[in-house]
Design an enzyme around this catalytic site. Structure first.
Site, PDB file in Angstrom:
ATOM      1  N   PRO A   2       0.786  -1.225   0.000  1.00 45.73           N
ATOM      2  CA  PRO A   2       0.000   0.000   0.000  1.00 45.73           C
ATOM      3  C   PRO A   2       0.820   1.278   0.000  1.00 45.73           C
ATOM      4  O   PRO A   2       1.323   1.704   1.014  1.00 45.73           O
ATOM      5  CB  PRO A   2      -0.840  -0.115   1.274  1.00 45.73           C
ATOM      6  CG  PRO A   2      -0.070  -1.025   2.166  1.00 45.73           C
ATOM      7  CD  PRO A   2       0.791  -1.869   1.304  1.00 45.73           C
ATOM      8  N   GLU A   3       0.961   1.876  -1.148  1.00 43.77           N
ATOM      9  CA  GLU A   3       1.318   3.290  -1.231  1.00 43.77           C
ATOM     10  C   GLU A   3       0.090   3.980  -1.816  1.00 43.77           C
ATOM     11  O   GLU A   3      -0.953   3.341  -1.996  1.00 43.77           O
ATOM     12  CB  GLU A   3       2.568   3.499  -2.089  1.00 43.77           C
ATOM     13  CG  GLU A   3       3.848   3.052  -1.372  1.00 43.77           C
ATOM     14  CD  GLU A   3       5.113   3.534  -2.058  1.00 43.77           C
ATOM     15  OE1 GLU A   3       5.097   4.655  -2.580  1.00 43.77           O
ATOM     16  OE2 GLU A   3       6.099   2.784  -2.081  1.00 43.77           O
TER      17      GLU A   3
END
Length: 288
Positions: A2-3
Site C-alpha cells: 500500500p502506497e
DNA sequence: AGTGTGTCCTGTGTGC
DNA sequence: TGCACACAGGACACAC
C-alpha cells in the site's frame, strides 16, 4: 503494497460495495492493530450507512451518514478482501471466536445489509483504524499536518521548492516526510527520482527551479501511471480472489539492484543504498 | 525546530 | 533439510 496508488484502487474497489449500504455486522477480532481500536468502535459502525469512500494520502476514509468517519491505514501489510453478497466466504476455516469465518490475520470483518463481506487482513499489524467525529477531521492527529496531495493542483514546483528550502536532509528523506507531500512511499519515491534524474542523496534544499519542476512532474506521472495500471489490469479493481487494489507492476529502479538502467542512452547500473533505514535504488550515472 | 534512529510484528527469501 | 539472518510497501516516539 500500500502506497498511494494502491490505497486509491482499494478505495475505488470498496466504494461500489459499501456506498449506500448499511454495515449490518462488525466483527473486531482483536483489541488492537498497531494502536488500540478506538472506544466504541464496533457500536459506532454497526448499523451505520456508508455515504462515500475517500482517500487522504494513504488513509482510507469511509464516510458514514451520521457524520462520523471510519479511518483505515493499511500500514505495510494491510489488505481488504471483498466477497459480494450471496457468495461463500473466501476465508479458510479456522478459529472462529466470532460469527464470521476467518483466515489467519483477518482482524476486522464487516458485513453489509446485502450480505457482502469485507475483510481487513494484516499480517504485520502495522495498520490501524480510528473514528473521526463529525467535523473533526482537521483535528485528527493522523490527518492534521499532512502536506498537499501529490496529484492535486496544490502540489506545485513553487510550493515544493519553498517546502524544501533550508532542509539539510537528503531529498529522499524529505519525500518520505508526509508533512512535505502526503502519500509518497519508498517505491514511488525511488521511481520519481529515477525518472527526474535527481540523486536521492542530493540535499533537499538544492531541489528548486527546474529540478523541482522535473521532480514534481515525475511524482505526478509515476503515481498516475500506477493508478492507471491498477485500474486497467484489474476489472473493477477486484482480483479473482476478491483482494482489492494490488497489481503487478514493473519498476524502473525499485528492487533492480545490479540491473542495467533502463533510461534511453544510459549505461548505468542500479545501485542500492540505505537512507533513513530504508532501501533506496537509483542509477548513479544519470541521477545527479 | 529539525533530523536521525529504533521500534512495533510476522513472513519470506537467501546463504551457509 | 535446518537454521540464522536480512529485509519488507509506514509512521511514531524518542534522543540529540
Amino acid at each position: 503494497m500500500p502506497e498511494l496508488p494502491e490505497v486509491e484502487t482499494v478505495c475505488r474497489g470498496l466504494a461500489p460495495m459499501l456506498v449506500g449500504r448499511r454495515l449490518s455486522r462488525i466483527d473486531q477480532r482483536r483489541p488492537d492493530l498497531r494502536f488500540p481500536f478506538p472506544p466504541g468502535f464496533v457500536d459506532r459502525l454497526t448499523g451505520a450507512m456508508v455515504t462515500a469512500v475517500d482517500r487522504r494520502a494513504k488513509y482510507i476514509l469511509i464516510r458514514l451518514s451520521d457524520g462520523w468517519t471510519w479511518l483505515v491505514h493499511l500500514g505495510m501489510s494491510g489488505r481488504f478482501t471483498i466477497t459480494p453478497g450471496g457468495r461463500a466466504s473466501s476465508g479458510q476455516a479456522g478459529h472462529n471466536s466470532g460469527w464470521a469465518l476467518a483466515a489467519p490475520h483477518d482482524h476486522v470483518i464487516a458485513e453489509t445489509d446485502d450480505g457482502a463481506r469485507i475483510v481487513y487482513n494484516d499480517v504485520r499489524r502495522f495498520g490501524f483504524m480510528d473514528l473521526i467525529p463529525p467535523g473533526d477531521e482537521a483535528g485528527n492527529k493522523h490527518l492534521s499536518g499532512l502536506g498537499p496531495e501529490p496529484l492535486s493542483d496544490d502540489f506545485t514546483a513553487e510550493y515544493f521548492s519553498s517546502a524544501l528550502a533550508g532542509k539539510r536532509t537528503p531529498i529522499k528523506a524529505a519525500l518520505l516526510d508526509q508533512r512535505v507531500v502526503a502519500g509518497l512511499g519508498n517505491i514511488y519515491i525511488c521511481e520519481a527520482l529515477w525518472r527526474s534524474g535527481i540523486s536521492p542523496r542530493r540535499l533537499a534544499a538544492s531541489v528548486n527551479g527546474k529540478r523541482a519542476e522535473r521532480l514534481v512532474g515525475a511524482v505526478k506521472d509515476v503515481l498516475a501511471a500506477a493508478i492507471d495500471a491498477g485500474g486497467s489490469s484489474l476489472r473493477d479493481y477486484v482480483q479473482a480472489t476478491g483482494e482489492l487494489g494490488y497489481f503487478q507492476h514493473s519498476w524502473d529502479a525499485y528492487d533492480r539492484e545490479g540491473s542495467a538502467c533502463r533510461r534511453d542512452g544510459c549505461d548505468g547500473v542500479i545501485r542500492r543504498i540505505v537512507q533513513s533505514g530504508r532501501s533506496t535504488y537509483f542509477c548513479p550515472k544519470h541521477q545527479r
